[in-house]
Design a protein around this motif. Structure first.
Motif, PDB file in Angstrom:
ATOM      1  N   ASP A 404      36.042  51.117  35.815  1.00 52.18           N
ATOM      2  CA  ASP A 404      37.480  50.906  35.628  1.00 52.18           C
ATOM      3  C   ASP A 404      37.863  50.415  34.247  1.00 52.18           C
ATOM      4  O   ASP A 404      39.049  50.234  33.975  1.00 52.18           O
ATOM      5  CB  ASP A 404      37.988  49.899  36.676  1.00 52.18           C
ATOM      6  CG  ASP A 404      37.718  50.362  38.086  1.00 52.18           C
ATOM      7  OD1 ASP A 404      37.721  51.589  38.320  1.00 52.18           O
ATOM      8  OD2 ASP A 404      37.501  49.506  38.967  1.00 52.18           O
ATOM      9  N   ASP A 407      40.369  46.991  32.843  1.00 53.71           N
ATOM     10  CA  ASP A 407      41.194  46.620  33.992  1.00 53.71           C
ATOM     11  C   ASP A 407      40.382  45.909  35.066  1.00 53.71           C
ATOM     12  O   ASP A 407      40.934  45.181  35.897  1.00 53.71           O
ATOM     13  CB  ASP A 407      41.856  47.860  34.604  1.00 53.71           C
ATOM     14  CG  ASP A 407      42.870  48.492  33.661  1.00 53.71           C
ATOM     15  OD1 ASP A 407      43.368  47.761  32.772  1.00 53.71           O
ATOM     16  OD2 ASP A 407      43.154  49.695  33.795  1.00 53.71           O
ATOM     17  N   SER A 410      40.737  42.008  35.527  1.00 54.13           N
ATOM     18  CA  SER A 410      41.877  41.396  36.198  1.00 54.13           C
ATOM     19  C   SER A 410      41.602  41.109  37.666  1.00 54.13           C
ATOM     20  O   SER A 410      42.288  40.303  38.289  1.00 54.13           O
ATOM     21  CB  SER A 410      43.109  42.302  36.082  1.00 54.13           C
ATOM     22  OG  SER A 410      42.854  43.556  36.707  1.00 54.13           O
ATOM     23  N   CYS A 411      40.594  41.776  38.257  1.00 50.76           N
ATOM     24  CA  CYS A 411      40.287  41.559  39.668  1.00 50.76           C
ATOM     25  C   CYS A 411      39.069  40.666  39.837  1.00 50.76           C
ATOM     26  O   CYS A 411      38.472  40.635  40.906  1.00 50.76           O
ATOM     27  CB  CYS A 411      40.053  42.888  40.389  1.00 50.76           C
ATOM     28  SG  CYS A 411      38.605  43.800  39.816  1.00 50.76           S
TER      29      CYS A 411
END
Length: 420
Positions: A404, A407, A410-411
């Protein structure tokens, strides 16, 4: 399997990031961040592709039958597609916290996600790592020489610190272990008594034998795919003096690596060995950086360096919350990363160990069950479990970053924990 050129192309975005972003990726994936920017990009580009926890099934070339390497029992064949086979390997992680009188280890079983195969159906819900063993032992009590590897029950019956007799089903295992030790009395105790009389209780020759017995026994009992060994330091608390016990533990650490390397070169076992720096584990959880418990300090962005005692307490508390979360139902998923919440094995000793840890962590003085010895130290058990869990977090995040890009950061629910 993607070609190397396509993988390279997928990570070309690393060069567009700032140094702070690159270091943050390195911290969240367990990769060393020292050095100039170009060197860090090259290191990330290489290490990120080497995750032990793939998010998708891996397609590997089927090895030639004549040159097929030794297979680990956790590796499972999927459907064949021509000369290629889908191989999915569940992880069996053995995490070791180094010590002489207080060596601790934990064993985690981690099903790797992938497509559902008839030979190995995966559950539809989240896959939790299974805490299968969690123990502490005294290396000095390990038999010096044994004709065959010891079982885990025999090893622990001999080497558990402050061992007491147990009126349970494990009595027979302890009796067998003691009988085995007495059978090797002439080979073991006489040599050690001689060394002790000469004033050399720590003898490299004797501890090399113990290192071999320990490694062979752990491999035979748990069949690990990955072994994590805590990396030792030479100085404590930034002091200039090098303590004698630090040197001894460092020497024994080298012995474990040497035994494992020899077994690998002789193709006796197929496994991966990783040296893990405690500083990187603490950095992942931000245990060593800032006093996050004080909102005023966090608001002003002042950084208060924690002492080694603070770091040790932070790890113990983190493992205590992790175990509490794992034992409860309906806990918010954001409290820990999905990979951190654990399932527990069925062994009675493991349940007693977890309950004893939580009782001491909460300050309760409940006597230990079944006459088992009380836990006087929590830091060794906390270190080995947190090391295994963090290494797994790093592997998952590496796969996410490759899949990913930026990005994926961010998780990271580890960040959620650190910011509360």
């Amino acid at each position: 399997m993607r070609s190397s050129s396509s993988v390279k192309a997928s990570l070309c975005w690393l060069s567009s990031l700032k140094m702070a972003q690159l270091k943050n990726i390195a911290r969240l994936t367990g990769i060393r961040s020292a050095g100039p920017k170009n060197a860090l990009i090259t290191r990330l580009d290489t290490k990120l592709q080497r995750s032990a926890y793939p998010l998708r099934p891996q397609i590997l070339e089927q090895p030639d039958s004549q040159s097929k390497p030794l297979r680990n029992s956790h590796e499972i064949d999927g459907p064949e597609t021509g000369d290629r086979t889908v191989l999915m390997k569940d992880l069996s992680i053995l995490s070791i916290d180094m010590g002489i009188q207080n060596l601790a280890f934990t064993h985690l079983l981690v099903p790797v996600p992938g497509q559902k195969l008839n030979v190995h159906p995966y559950p539809s819900g989240p896959i939790l790592p299974i805490l299968n063993a969690w123990e502490r032992l005294a290396v000095s009590a390990i038999p010096i020489e044994s004709p065959s590897p010891l079982s885990s029950s025999s090893l622990l019956a001999l080497a558990r610190p402050q061992r007491q007799k147990r009126k349970s089903a494990n009595t027979s295992a302890a009796a067998n272990a003691v009988h085995e030790r007495e059978a090797h009395h002439d080979l073991c105790d006489e040599a050690e008594r001689t060394a002790s009389e000469q004033g050399t209780p720590f003898s490299p020759e004797l501890y090399a034998l113990r290192a071999y017995t320990l490694i062979k026994s752990l491999i035979t009992s748990y069949r690990p795919t990955h072994i994590l060994i805590e990396r030792q330091r030479f100085r404590t608390g930034g002091g200039s003096a090098v303590q004698e016990w630090t040197l001894r533990v460092g020497v024994f650490e080298g012995m474990l690596h040497a035994v494992l390397h020899t077994l690998q070169r002789e193709k006796a076992h197929c496994l991966a060995v990783h040296s893990v720096e405690p500083k990187m584990v603490a950095s992942y959880w931000r245990i060593d950086a800032t006093d996050i418990a004080n909102p005023d300090i966090a608001a002003t962005r002042e950084r208060k360096k924690r002492t080694p005692r603070d770091v040790k307490k932070g790890k113990i508390d983190l493992v205590g919350r992790l175990l509490t979360t794992s034992k409860e139902d309906n806990v918010p998923e954001s409290q820990f990363s999905g990979s951190v919440k654990l399932a527990f094995g069925s062994e009675a000793d493991l349940k007693e160990r977890v309950d004893a840890y939580l009782q001491k962590w909460k300050g309760k003085r409940t006597p230990p069950p079944c006459g088992s010895p009380p836990l006087e130290k929590l830091d060794d058990l906390a270190d080995c479990l947190l090391q295994g869990v963090t290494w797994l977090e790093w592997q998952i995040m590496r796969s996410r970053v490759v899949a990913d890009g930026v990005d994926a950061l961010s998780c990271s629910r580890g960040s959620d924990h650190r910011e509360r």
